[in-house]
Motif scaffolding. Structure first.
Motif: not given
Length: 202
Positions: A117-126
């Motif tokens: 979940r954390s990684a997914g949010k970071k990837i989408k934000a980037l």
């Protein structure tokens, strides 16, 4: 999120992580046991740059150590715990062991979901913020990956807590420091060993 983006973000352990994520999808579950998170708790989250969860896990870890420190003080007749009974101290220490084990199990079971979940949010934000696909790909590995600095920060925080409690421990401080040093050496050793034996899970 494309698999290649996940792989670039995760780093060397991507094949295992992607397999475990696929298994979660197939079973429609949030559970996915990670031995590294079970044994290392805050170290795992810091290593994976999950700073909020690393902080929470560290605070809970420190709280579950308090009964051990009380036991040390009680055995050394420290006046700060003079009013406590031996039975209460023993029960408190036993309860702390079970609470710590429960926290380890929770970390082991849900760390993969929390990381996903954390990684997914970071990837989408980037992906939304990057001015170009090339820059997006270039920053994926930097934003993700692992952090040895994170492990060093957790170790430093443990020593900081031990130093902060020095005035309260009095003559028990050496025993207190010995306890922390032994646990720190154990966890650092586990990080090294698990990095080799369970490299795919880190």
């Amino acid at each position: 999120i494309p698999k290649q983006d996940w792989a670039r973000f995760i780093g060397n352990s991507a094949p295992v992580y992607l397999l475990r994520m696929a298994q979660q999808d197939q079973r429609n579950t949030k559970l996915g046991f990670l031995f590294s998170a079970f044994f290392l708790g805050p170290f795992y989250f810091a290593y994976r740059k999950m700073w909020g969860w690393a902080t929470l896990a560290f605070v809970l870890y420190i709280l579950t150590q308090i009964p051990s420190f009380i036991s040390i003080m009680f055995l050394n007749d420290n006046p700060l715990v003079a009013g406590l009974s031996a039975g209460f101290v023993d029960n408190l220490a036993t309860a702390a062991v079970w609470v710590r084990l429960a926290l380890q199990i929770v970390c082991g079971l849900f760390a993969l979901y929390l990381y996903r979940r954390s990684a997914g949010k970071k990837i989408k934000a980037l992906r939304e913020q990057a001015p170009s696909p090339a820059e997006y790909q270039a920053k994926l590995g930097v934003l993700g990956g692992t952090s040895i600095v994170g492990i060093i920060i957790i170790i430093a925080a443990i020593f900081a807590v031990s130093l902060a409690t020095m005035p309260f421990m009095q003559q028990d401080y050496l025993n207190f420091m010995g306890l922390y040093l032994n646990e720190t050496r154990l966890k650092v050793g586990l990080v090294s060993q698990l990095s080799m034996v369970f490299s795919g899970l880190l």
